[in-house]
Every structure is written in structure tokens, then in C-alpha cells.
Design an enzyme around this catalytic site. Sequence first.
Site, short mmCIF file in Angstrom:
data_model
loop_
_atom_site.label_atom_id
_atom_site.label_comp_id
_atom_site.label_asym_id
_atom_site.label_seq_id
_atom_site.Cartn_x
_atom_site.Cartn_y
_atom_site.Cartn_z
CG HIS A 41 33.47 38.13 42.84
ND1 HIS A 41 33.08 39.20 42.08
CD2 HIS A 41 34.02 37.26 41.97
CE1 HIS A 41 33.37 38.99 40.81
NE2 HIS A 41 33.93 37.80 40.72
CB THR A 77 43.00 36.29 42.32
OG1 THR A 77 42.06 36.40 41.25
CG2 THR A 77 44.29 36.96 41.92
CB THR A 108 45.47 37.37 35.96
OG1 THR A 108 44.36 37.82 35.18
CG2 THR A 108 46.25 36.32 35.18
CD GLU A 110 37.11 40.12 37.53
OE1 GLU A 110 36.57 40.15 36.41
OE2 GLU A 110 36.53 39.71 38.55
NE ARG A 284 29.99 36.57 27.36
CZ ARG A 284 30.78 36.62 28.44
NH1 ARG A 284 31.10 37.79 28.96
NH2 ARG A 284 31.25 35.52 28.98
#
Length: 337
Positions: A41, A77, A108, A110, A284
Site C-alpha cells: 500500500h 498492482t 487489479t 485500488e 470477516r
Amino acid sequence: MARELKLGYKASAEQFAPRELVELAVATESHGFDSATVSDHFQPWRYNGGHAPFSLAWMTAVGERTQRLQLGTSVLTPTFRYNPAVTAQAFATMGCLYPGRIFLGVGTGEALNEIATGYIGEWPEFKERFARLRESVRLMRELWTGERVDFEGEYYRTQGAAIYDVPEGGIPVYIAAGGAVVAKYAGRAGDGFICTSGKGEELYSGKLIPAVREGAALAERSFDDIDRMIEIKISYDPDPDKALENTRFWAPLSLTPEQKHSIHDPIEMERAADELPIEQVAKRWIVASDPDEAVEKVADYVGWGLNHLVFHAPGHDQKRFLELFKTDLEPRLRKLG
């Protein structure tokens, strides 16, 4: 022949500073883990208390201090802020430094990570992002042959490009998928497949794994040649209150894809996530204080066709999790294989 069971550790780059994240990953080699994966990230899910160390620097630091641990991104990505040719060069270098231990996990993308770094215009829909991913994988694989590559794609071009230091066989590419379309592509073109836990049996046994099988069959490949990885979100602690509370930091993961799609500011992401009740956040996760109960829930994923189980623990005390994993979970998990 069925794939062997592997146990992995998810290094949460959004939660820990660089040095701590390295030390935790190094420790996993003596705590029952076979692999360590890292998120990639530019910005974290949370503005307050968040981190975002550079994944490739982390991989080399961990690689230098471990002997057998498989290392990879989950996921990177290679299509917007990263040029795929440069990504191919970086992973080829790591593959030379740590032979047989490096893989590239791709997705793909974000908006959170790409708009802040200069993407201009409206964030692309899935169709374009998936097309970019497929094209980037083709280009990287051509470059990993070590030959000069003239590539004319819709999104990427090279002229006489060559990578001069390439490990034999190139770099395994693991393709992350949340739906059947990309899972089928992973079966057709990936060395590995990546998904995440906590979304209901029908997704895994009814959509993702059948799609991987279908893709493999279309490419005349064996399904068992594909390493099928799942990030298992598990909050295990003998103290049930602590097990539940530990999930709170990762509330952003409980936002829907539609909610997350257009958010590109960690401040806004944090605000949206903190509006969720803890009960919704915890859905989750496997939240357990009994080791047999925890492993029983993990066993479902093995039964559905996943073989490489990467454990993402949400708490801030990761050393405690590593010790609990070694004593309570790892011996039981090995019996699943």
C-alpha cells in the site's frame, strides 16, 4: 498429486512500522510458518495509527535474514504507479538473491493507492483494470526470459528492453481474485491463486475454485500445479474479549467493495470504517478462544480446495500471536494436510 499444505504469515504493512514488520517476519521462520506475504500500500486503511512501508524493501530485508521462508506480495498492482517492466526487474533481482523463495502476487488495484500517486482522471472500472493486469503479466513474463523485448500493447510498450539478471524459470506469479472471472484467469495463467476468507462457502466451493479448475483445464494444465492461497483472517486468543476487540483496527476490511471503490483518502476510509459496529467488523474474521474450534473453521477452506493458508492476525501484539500459533494452532493445522 495434491498440493502440500503450507502455512503462511501475513505481514500487515498497514499496521506496523518497517523495522517491527521485518522482525516479526524473521521470527515466523522459527514459529511454524512456511511463507510470509506482505501487502503493498502507498497509503494505509487508517490515517491514525496506520503505516505503509515499501513492500519490496521489506522483502529484501527479510530475505537476507531468513533461510527457507517463501516471500511474496499479497498483493501488488503492476499497472498504475508501478511500471510492469520495472516490477519485473525488481522481482528478477530478488529471485536471484533468494532463489526459489520469491513470488509476485498481483491484483487489479485500488483507488486508495493509485490516485494519491498521480493517476489522472476517473478511477477505471474493473474491465480496464483487468485488461491492464493481463497485459502487464504477459510483458513481465516475456522480460523474464532474459531476451530483448519489443512489446506493443494497448497500455504498455517496450523497445529493446531486457533484464540482464534473471533467475532460472523466471518468477512465479500469483493472481488475486474475488470473483469467477479473475479466478478463471488465475487458473489459466497463474502459478498461484490468492483469495481472502470470510465471505461464505458458496464463493469458494461454488465459484472461485471451480473457476480456477476451469481456467486450468482450458490451458491444459493440472489444477494441482496451481498453489491455491487464501488469506485467513483469524483473531485467536484464549481471552475471548481480547479476540473480539483485536478485530477493531481492521474495520475497513468490512466495508463493501462498492463502499471502498471510490474512496482514495485514508481519513475518509477510517471515518467510514469506524461507523461499523464491532459485531459487523468481526464477521470477516474467525474469532476464537478455543484452538480446536479455530482449526475446525480453518479446515473448511482446505476442504473447499485451498492448500496455502496465510494467517492474518489483527491484534497489535503480534509476538503473542506467533507464540499462540506455535503452541496452539500449528500442530493442529499440520494434521489437515
